[in-house]
Scaffold this active site. Structure first.
Site, short mmCIF file in Angstrom:
data_model
loop_
_atom_site.label_atom_id
_atom_site.label_comp_id
_atom_site.label_asym_id
_atom_site.label_seq_id
_atom_site.Cartn_x
_atom_site.Cartn_y
_atom_site.Cartn_z
N GLU A 69 -14.80 11.70 3.36
CA GLU A 69 -13.67 12.13 2.23
C GLU A 69 -14.13 10.32 1.16
OE1 GLU A 69 -13.09 14.95 1.45
OE2 GLU A 69 -11.21 14.83 2.38
N THR A 113 -12.35 15.73 -7.56
CA THR A 113 -10.42 14.83 -6.85
C THR A 113 -10.66 13.28 -7.55
OG1 THR A 113 -11.15 16.38 -5.56
CG2 THR A 113 -9.80 14.29 -4.89
N1 HSE Z 1 -4.12 14.03 -1.88
C1 HSE Z 1 -5.82 14.50 -2.64
C2 HSE Z 1 -5.48 14.57 -3.42
C3 HSE Z 1 -6.31 15.82 -2.31
O1 HSE Z 1 -4.49 15.24 -4.34
O2 HSE Z 1 -5.87 13.95 -4.59
C4 HSE Z 1 -7.86 16.47 -2.28
O3 HSE Z 1 -8.32 17.44 -1.98
#
Ligand code: HSE
Length: 311
Positions: A128, A181
């Site tokens: 990630e 993201t």
């Molecule tokens: N918690 C993370 C975000 C998940 O919302 O940025 C990314 O898929």
């Protein structure tokens, strides 16, 4: 065992109120990852089908997590990874997580399971880090553990498995735009008002209570995000309208899946999910955005072995 294929599921992170801590594993959709033991040390991404992602292991979520695992074990061979990528990158349903989690799960099986699931989550978080700039655990944890999960802390890593409600169906609307993201994280404020924080942690606590108490009404009331959604919803065409339609059609809750653009609706029962799907489908068809919409369920099992079959 020399070779294994696993199904590594998509996930919905955050679940509205639980930014970076809550997650849910999805059935039916996931990457298929085959790992083979090879004589050469290290990790080789041999094939990538479906999407054009980096084959350099250090730049690929599945490769980076596998390399993090290799650092923790002394072996004189390596692994080749083939990925049939089915979770659309940048969709918001944990695409990088399904690859990052799948490779380490498969390698662990080939090695005879020297690592715990918690350690696999820690390795997958390194995938990630490469894919979205932060070692988040709220997608990789439900992918590996299944069901609903809560990331209590990342350092030290502690993840809790939560119970699920039996009759949940999940509708995923995926507008065909890409949101990175990293970008969706960068637009968020560094500090938040105390009043919003109070509301949000009350919702997280209530949502967890609802899962334990099998309380669908409380579950529904708790699927509310007063902190992140107001910022991120601006990135998703017609988000507010979709949410209104979903709730009016009877969903228990509707929000941004992970960092978007996918929008999830959670419904009680299949009939409700079909109704919600039809209403959203009709509305989104009037916009200029291409989209996919599908119904799935909560996957309580998490990653599973496809080949070899032991039956
Ligand atoms: N918690 C993370 C975000 C998940 O919302 O940025 C990314 O898929």
């Amino acid at each position: 065992m020399q070779k294994i294929t696993v199904f590594s599921p998509a996930t919905v992170a955050n679940l509205s109120c639980g930014y970076d801590v809550l997650g849910m594993c999805l059935a039916h959709i996931g990457d298929e990852i085959t790992v083979t033991k090879i004589a050469a040390k290290g990790i080789k991404i041999a094939k990538m089908k479906g999407f054009d992602l980096p084959l350099d292991a250090t730049k690929n979520a599945a490769g980076a997590s596998a390399l993090a695992l290799l650092k923790k074990i002394d072996i004189d061979f390596g692994f080749e990874i083939e990925i049939v990528k089915k979770v659309h990158p940048g969709s918001g349903i944990g695409s990088s997580a399904s690859s990052a989690a799948g490779s380490v799960f498969a390698i662990n099986e080939l090695l005879g399971r020297p690592f715990s699931k918690m350690q696999l989550i820690a390795f997958a978080m390194e995938g990630e880090r490469v894919a979205c700039g932060a070692p988040i655990a709220d997608n990789v944890a439900p992918a590996i553990l299944g069901g609903f999960t809560l990331v209590k802390s990342t350092n030290p890593l502690k993840v809790l498995s939560l119970p699920t409600l039996n009759d949940l169906f999940v509708v995923i609307l995926h507008p065909q735009i890409e949101i990175k993201t990293a970008d969706a994280r960068n637009i968020l404020p560094k500090e938040i008002p105390l009043t919003a924080a109070v509301k949000q942690w009350a919702n997280v606590g209530s949502l967890i209570s609802a899962l334990y108490e099998k309380d669908y009404d409380l579950f529904s009331e708790s699927l509310e995000d007063v902190i992140v959604e107001p910022y991120r919803s601006k990135l998703i065409p017609d988000f507010n309208q979709v949410k209104l339609i979903s709730l009016e059609a009877g969903s228990l809750g509707c929000g941004i899946s992970g960092s978007g653009p996918a929008i999830f609706s959670i419904c009680k029962g299949e009939k409700s999910a079909i109704n919600v799907t039809e209403k959203i489908n009709t509305f989104y068809g009037t916009t200029s955005i291409n989209f996919h919409i599908f119904i799935t369920k909560v996957n309580s099992e998490g990653i599973k072995i496809m080949q070899p079959k032991y039956t």
